[in-house]
Design a protein around this motif. Structure first.
Motif, PDB file in Angstrom:
ATOM      1  N   ILE A   7      -6.323  -5.230  -2.631  1.00  0.00           N
ATOM      2  CA  ILE A   7      -6.774  -5.751  -1.337  1.00  0.00           C
ATOM      3  C   ILE A   7      -7.801  -6.862  -1.563  1.00  0.00           C
ATOM      4  O   ILE A   7      -7.782  -7.882  -0.873  1.00  0.00           O
ATOM      5  CB  ILE A   7      -7.356  -4.616  -0.462  1.00  0.00           C
ATOM      6  CG1 ILE A   7      -6.229  -3.718   0.040  1.00  0.00           C
ATOM      7  CG2 ILE A   7      -8.160  -5.176   0.714  1.00  0.00           C
ATOM      8  CD1 ILE A   7      -5.241  -4.352   0.993  1.00  0.00           C
ATOM      9  N   LEU A  24       2.007   1.699  -3.562  1.00  0.00           N
ATOM     10  CA  LEU A  24       0.916   2.210  -4.403  1.00  0.00           C
ATOM     11  C   LEU A  24       0.745   3.709  -4.199  1.00  0.00           C
ATOM     12  O   LEU A  24       0.564   4.458  -5.158  1.00  0.00           O
ATOM     13  CB  LEU A  24      -0.400   1.494  -4.088  1.00  0.00           C
ATOM     14  CG  LEU A  24      -0.574   0.115  -4.681  1.00  0.00           C
ATOM     15  CD1 LEU A  24      -1.846  -0.528  -4.152  1.00  0.00           C
ATOM     16  CD2 LEU A  24      -0.591   0.166  -6.194  1.00  0.00           C
ATOM     17  N   GLU A  25       0.816   4.141  -2.944  1.00  0.00           N
ATOM     18  CA  GLU A  25       0.689   5.565  -2.670  1.00  0.00           C
ATOM     19  C   GLU A  25       1.879   6.325  -3.266  1.00  0.00           C
ATOM     20  O   GLU A  25       1.713   7.383  -3.867  1.00  0.00           O
ATOM     21  CB  GLU A  25       0.611   5.801  -1.166  1.00  0.00           C
ATOM     22  CG  GLU A  25       0.446   7.252  -0.813  1.00  0.00           C
ATOM     23  CD  GLU A  25       0.402   7.486   0.669  1.00  0.00           C
ATOM     24  OE1 GLU A  25      -0.339   8.399   1.067  1.00  0.00           O
ATOM     25  OE2 GLU A  25       1.105   6.793   1.424  1.00  0.00           O
ATOM     26  N   ALA A  64      -5.616   0.119  -5.293  1.00  0.00           N
ATOM     27  CA  ALA A  64      -5.581  -0.422  -3.928  1.00  0.00           C
ATOM     28  C   ALA A  64      -6.770  -1.319  -3.578  1.00  0.00           C
ATOM     29  O   ALA A  64      -6.566  -2.434  -3.078  1.00  0.00           O
ATOM     30  CB  ALA A  64      -5.432   0.708  -2.914  1.00  0.00           C
ATOM     31  N   GLU A  86      -9.400   5.271  -0.642  1.00  0.00           N
ATOM     32  CA  GLU A  86      -9.867   4.145  -1.465  1.00  0.00           C
ATOM     33  C   GLU A  86     -10.132   2.903  -0.618  1.00  0.00           C
ATOM     34  O   GLU A  86     -11.084   2.159  -0.868  1.00  0.00           O
ATOM     35  CB  GLU A  86      -8.836   3.829  -2.549  1.00  0.00           C
ATOM     36  CG  GLU A  86      -8.717   4.894  -3.617  1.00  0.00           C
ATOM     37  CD  GLU A  86      -7.867   6.100  -3.217  1.00  0.00           C
ATOM     38  OE1 GLU A  86      -7.789   7.028  -4.021  1.00  0.00           O
ATOM     39  OE2 GLU A  86      -7.290   6.117  -2.112  1.00  0.00           O
ATOM     40  N   LEU A  87      -9.289   2.664   0.382  1.00  0.00           N
ATOM     41  CA  LEU A  87      -9.460   1.477   1.221  1.00  0.00           C
ATOM     42  C   LEU A  87     -10.687   1.580   2.114  1.00  0.00           C
ATOM     43  O   LEU A  87     -11.394   0.592   2.321  1.00  0.00           O
ATOM     44  CB  LEU A  87      -8.198   1.226   2.051  1.00  0.00           C
ATOM     45  CG  LEU A  87      -6.955   0.872   1.233  1.00  0.00           C
ATOM     46  CD1 LEU A  87      -5.751   0.723   2.148  1.00  0.00           C
ATOM     47  CD2 LEU A  87      -7.174  -0.380   0.410  1.00  0.00           C
ATOM     48  N   TYR A 112      -1.435   5.751   2.871  1.00  0.00           N
ATOM     49  CA  TYR A 112      -1.727   4.335   2.601  1.00  0.00           C
ATOM     50  C   TYR A 112      -2.930   4.135   1.680  1.00  0.00           C
ATOM     51  O   TYR A 112      -3.604   3.126   1.771  1.00  0.00           O
ATOM     52  CB  TYR A 112      -1.976   3.567   3.890  1.00  0.00           C
ATOM     53  CG  TYR A 112      -0.769   3.415   4.762  1.00  0.00           C
ATOM     54  CD1 TYR A 112       0.100   2.352   4.600  1.00  0.00           C
ATOM     55  CD2 TYR A 112      -0.488   4.339   5.763  1.00  0.00           C
ATOM     56  CE1 TYR A 112       1.211   2.203   5.408  1.00  0.00           C
ATOM     57  CE2 TYR A 112       0.629   4.205   6.568  1.00  0.00           C
ATOM     58  CZ  TYR A 112       1.464   3.144   6.386  1.00  0.00           C
ATOM     59  OH  TYR A 112       2.563   3.004   7.176  1.00  0.00           O
ATOM     60  N   CYS A 113      -3.223   5.099   0.851  1.00  0.00           N
ATOM     61  CA  CYS A 113      -4.397   5.008  -0.036  1.00  0.00           C
ATOM     62  C   CYS A 113      -5.684   4.818   0.770  1.00  0.00           C
ATOM     63  O   CYS A 113      -6.604   4.113   0.358  1.00  0.00           O
ATOM     64  CB  CYS A 113      -4.233   3.876  -1.055  1.00  0.00           C
ATOM     65  SG  CYS A 113      -2.805   4.052  -2.142  1.00  0.00           S
ATOM     66  N   MET A 150       0.828  -1.205   0.000  1.00  0.00           N
ATOM     67  CA  MET A 150       0.000   0.000   0.000  1.00  0.00           C
ATOM     68  C   MET A 150       0.869   1.264   0.000  1.00  0.00           C
ATOM     69  O   MET A 150       0.545   2.243  -0.666  1.00  0.00           O
ATOM     70  CB  MET A 150      -0.957   0.011   1.198  1.00  0.00           C
ATOM     71  CG  MET A 150      -2.034  -1.060   1.133  1.00  0.00           C
ATOM     72  SD  MET A 150      -3.065  -0.922  -0.354  1.00  0.00           S
ATOM     73  CE  MET A 150      -2.710  -2.485  -1.154  1.00  0.00           C
ATOM     74  N   CYS A 201      -3.334   4.840  -6.230  1.00  0.00           N
ATOM     75  CA  CYS A 201      -4.260   4.348  -5.212  1.00  0.00           C
ATOM     76  C   CYS A 201      -5.538   3.755  -5.807  1.00  0.00           C
ATOM     77  O   CYS A 201      -6.236   3.001  -5.136  1.00  0.00           O
ATOM     78  CB  CYS A 201      -4.596   5.456  -4.226  1.00  0.00           C
ATOM     79  SG  CYS A 201      -3.225   5.835  -3.109  1.00  0.00           S
TER      80      CYS A 201
END
Length: 125
Positions: free
Chosen positions: A80, A67-68, A76, A113-114, A109-110, A64, A73
């Motif tokens: 996941i 990705l950031e 993400a 989106e998470l 940590y995005c 993560m 993101c």
């Protein structure tokens, strides 16, 4: 049709999300290294605290962060989702990590989106 390896699935996600090829290559290497060095069967036999360190701190979190770092993101939630599918037994750990990491921090940590991903999972349940 053969089952795709996790790194193949993630590679397709990264391509479809138009992530940087260099950053994508790093993420794919992280996944290959992890799956090679931590067979799923042996990981599942670890105590919960060890699963947290091995799987979350040494695998999910660095992916993560990468990705950031590469500003991708958008991939993400799908990544996941792929990790949750591959490691269904550890899905609760992933969800706990997202809630813990993102509850007060929607910028790293995005998390935006998470958090959206977690919300969509709750709606499906």
């Amino acid at each position: 049709m053969r089952n795709l390896e996790l790194h193949e699935v993630v590679s397709r996600i990264l391509r479809s999300s138009k992530c940087s090829p260099i950053g994508s290559k790093r993420i794919i290497e992280m996944i290959k290294d992890f799956t090679r060095n931590n067979p799923k069967e042996s990981l599942m036999n670890e105590p919960d605290w060890s699963k947290w360190i091995i799987f979350i701190k040494n695998f999910v979190s660095p992916i993560m962060k990468e990705l950031e770092r590469i500003d991708c993101c958008s991939a993400a939630p799908m990544i996941i989702g792929a990790l949750s599918f591959k490691y269904q037994e550890l899905e609760d750990l992933i969800n706990i990590w997202i809630k813990d990491k993102c509850s007060n921090n929607t910028s790293g940590y995005c998390c935006k989106e998470l958090i959206s991903y977690i919300g969509s999972r709750k709606e499906q349940s």
